[in-house]
Design a protein around this motif. Sequence first.
Motif, PDB file in Angstrom:
ATOM      1  N   PHE A  20       0.840  -1.194   0.000  1.00  0.00           N
ATOM      2  CA  PHE A  20       0.000   0.000   0.000  1.00  0.00           C
ATOM      3  C   PHE A  20       0.880   1.251   0.000  1.00  0.00           C
ATOM      4  N   ARG A  21       1.938   1.228   0.812  1.00  0.00           N
ATOM      5  CA  ARG A  21       2.860   2.374   0.862  1.00  0.00           C
ATOM      6  C   ARG A  21       3.500   2.614  -0.507  1.00  0.00           C
ATOM      7  N   VAL A  22       3.923   1.555  -1.161  1.00  0.00           N
ATOM      8  CA  VAL A  22       4.542   1.688  -2.482  1.00  0.00           C
ATOM      9  C   VAL A  22       3.529   2.261  -3.471  1.00  0.00           C
ATOM     10  N   ALA A  23       2.307   1.759  -3.440  1.00  0.00           N
ATOM     11  CA  ALA A  23       1.276   2.262  -4.344  1.00  0.00           C
ATOM     12  C   ALA A  23       1.043   3.752  -4.119  1.00  0.00           C
ATOM     13  N   VAL A  24       1.024   4.168  -2.865  1.00  0.00           N
ATOM     14  CA  VAL A  24       0.821   5.584  -2.558  1.00  0.00           C
ATOM     15  C   VAL A  24       1.993   6.413  -3.066  1.00  0.00           C
ATOM     16  N   LEU A  25       3.214   5.902  -2.905  1.00  0.00           N
ATOM     17  CA  LEU A  25       4.375   6.624  -3.415  1.00  0.00           C
ATOM     18  C   LEU A  25       4.314   6.770  -4.937  1.00  0.00           C
TER      19      LEU A  25
END
Length: 171
Positions: A100-105
């Motif tokens: 999820f963090r990667v997708a947000v980045l």
Amino acid sequence: MAAAASKGAEFYLKRGRLYADKGKLERAAAEYTKAIELYPDDQKAYRLRAEAYRAAGDLDQALADINKAVDLDIYDAQAFMLRGLIHKDRGEMADYEEEFRVAVLLDGELVNHETHGAEFARIKKADEEEEAEWDELVSQPEAEALFEEWEAEALEERQAGKTKPLDPEAL
């Protein structure tokens, strides 16, 4: 040749989407498989097939396909979001949060969707709390002495040739 294969694959992708929209997930996966056979480097085909497998409950196959999709395009935020959701379905919450963090980045717009906004807020708050704990930890006098000790050990290892310089391509 590649253009013809890509165009033929697009036909099967469209048919797969139609089947998926009708809830015919096995047929959709079969159409995506035909697209992959024609054009094996089509990241979108793997992502769509992963969605169909996930919707059908085949999380192992969904994860295998989304991993291939990410390998083919490491900048596709949707692929990371889907991989996170597959991890969530498998009960792998730490992996879910990392994806999820990667997708947000990659694409902060993904979190504007109301179903993910609460998740983003919860993960962001946890990150902020962890950062505050780290800031408090490193501000302690003992931390400064520990960092100096680590720095001295690292210098000794470099001088003794025990460590290799960082490979910029590995970063």
